[in-house]
Scaffold this motif. Structure first.
Motif, PDB file in Angstrom:
ATOM      1  N   LEU A   1     -18.048   7.280 -58.572  1.00 37.51           N
ATOM      2  CA  LEU A   1     -17.531   6.772 -59.841  1.00 37.51           C
ATOM      3  C   LEU A   1     -17.050   5.329 -59.718  1.00 37.51           C
ATOM      4  CD1 LEU A   1     -15.688   9.990 -61.028  1.00 37.51           C
ATOM      5  CD2 LEU A   1     -17.499   8.796 -62.305  1.00 37.51           C
ATOM      6  N   VAL A   2     -16.359   5.003 -58.626  1.00 37.32           N
ATOM      7  CA  VAL A   2     -15.891   3.620 -58.437  1.00 37.32           C
ATOM      8  C   VAL A   2     -17.083   2.687 -58.286  1.00 37.32           C
ATOM      9  CG1 VAL A   2     -14.604   2.037 -56.951  1.00 37.32           C
ATOM     10  CG2 VAL A   2     -13.632   4.272 -57.518  1.00 37.32           C
ATOM     11  N   GLU A   3     -18.084   3.083 -57.512  1.00 39.81           N
ATOM     12  CA  GLU A   3     -19.270   2.239 -57.342  1.00 39.81           C
ATOM     13  C   GLU A   3     -19.998   2.030 -58.667  1.00 39.81           C
ATOM     14  OE1 GLU A   3     -21.458   4.189 -54.197  1.00 39.81           O
ATOM     15  OE2 GLU A   3     -20.222   3.244 -52.635  1.00 39.81           O
TER      16      GLU A   3
ATOM     17  N   VAL B   1     -19.131   9.849 -66.411  1.00 41.62           N
ATOM     18  CA  VAL B   1     -18.926  11.185 -65.859  1.00 41.62           C
ATOM     19  C   VAL B   1     -19.832  11.358 -64.646  1.00 41.62           C
ATOM     20  CG1 VAL B   1     -18.179  12.256 -68.012  1.00 41.62           C
ATOM     21  CG2 VAL B   1     -20.577  12.279 -67.428  1.00 41.62           C
ATOM     22  N   ALA B   2     -19.306  12.101 -63.695  1.00 42.65           N
ATOM     23  CA  ALA B   2     -20.066  12.436 -62.492  1.00 42.65           C
ATOM     24  C   ALA B   2     -20.418  13.915 -62.557  1.00 42.65           C
ATOM     25  CB  ALA B   2     -19.237  12.149 -61.239  1.00 42.65           C
ATOM     26  N   SER B   3     -21.635  14.215 -62.143  1.00 46.17           N
ATOM     27  CA  SER B   3     -22.065  15.612 -62.129  1.00 46.17           C
ATOM     28  C   SER B   3     -22.960  15.832 -60.917  1.00 46.17           C
ATOM     29  CB  SER B   3     -22.816  15.964 -63.416  1.00 46.17           C
ATOM     30  OG  SER B   3     -23.966  15.158 -63.548  1.00 46.17           O
ATOM     31  N   ALA B   4     -23.207  17.088 -60.637  1.00 47.58           N
ATOM     32  CA  ALA B   4     -24.139  17.478 -59.575  1.00 47.58           C
ATOM     33  C   ALA B   4     -25.107  18.472 -60.184  1.00 47.58           C
ATOM     34  CB  ALA B   4     -23.395  18.106 -58.401  1.00 47.58           C
ATOM     35  N   ASN B   5     -26.307  18.447 -59.731  1.00 46.99           N
ATOM     36  CA  ASN B   5     -27.346  19.349 -60.233  1.00 46.99           C
ATOM     37  C   ASN B   5     -27.509  19.235 -61.747  1.00 46.99           C
ATOM     38  OD1 ASN B   5     -27.515  20.318 -57.580  1.00 46.99           O
ATOM     39  ND2 ASN B   5     -25.932  21.823 -57.981  1.00 46.99           N
TER      40      ASN B   5
END
Length: 157
Positions: free
Chosen positions: A97-99, A54-58
């Motif tokens: 996410l791909v990286e 999962v990708a998130s910010a803050n």
């Protein structure tokens, strides 16, 4: 590997059971067909042959997800699913996410990462091609709704 400037503010981590509601909600928002179910996500979260990121910010905002599959004894990993929140598209989430998927595949000693994409998903194809993926096969009527697809791959050397 250092994150690219576009992905520097995006944090990618392994998904946890507590992410299940967000994963299913994003799946339903993103895909009209070929959706993963809550039970499938639950199985993938506990599987040695799958990795859900999962990708998130803050450290809070849920921005996107990637699911990658590994087969025992194979040097090929498969990026099964990539999704980002509509408001996050074009902001480096897919790239991050791909990286991260590529890094995880390398860590498992995979030499190639493959994926499929709908022929009408121009933005995804541009992302994959920009990241060095090559189109290797046509997939007629590949998707549940009868849509055609392309198979892409990238050597991870």
């Amino acid at each position: 590997m250092r994150p690219s400037p576009a992905t520097a503010s995006v944090r990618v981590r392994r998904a946890e059971t507590s992410d299940l509601d967000d994963l299913v909600t994003l799946e339903d928002r993103t895909f009209d067909s070929d959706r993963m179910t809550r039970d499938q996500y639950r199985r993938h979260l506990d599987s040695d042959s799958a990795l859900v990121l999962v990708a998130s910010a803050n450290h809070r905002r849920f921005l996107g997800t990637a699911v990658v599959f590994f087969r025992k004894g194979s040097s090929v990993a498969r990026l099964y699913s990539l999704a980002s929140q509509p408001e996050s598209r074009g902001k480096g989430v897919g790239t991050a996410l791909v990286e991260a998927t590529e890094a995880a595949a390398r860590q498992r000693r995979c030499r190639t990462l493959r994926l499929e994409v709908r022929t009408d998903n121009i933005s995804a194809m541009k992302l994959y091609e920009r990241l060095g993926y090559q189109r290797i096969a046509s997939l007629p009527r590949f998707y549940q709704d009868g849509a055609d697809g392309w198979r892409y791959e990238k050597a991870l050397d």
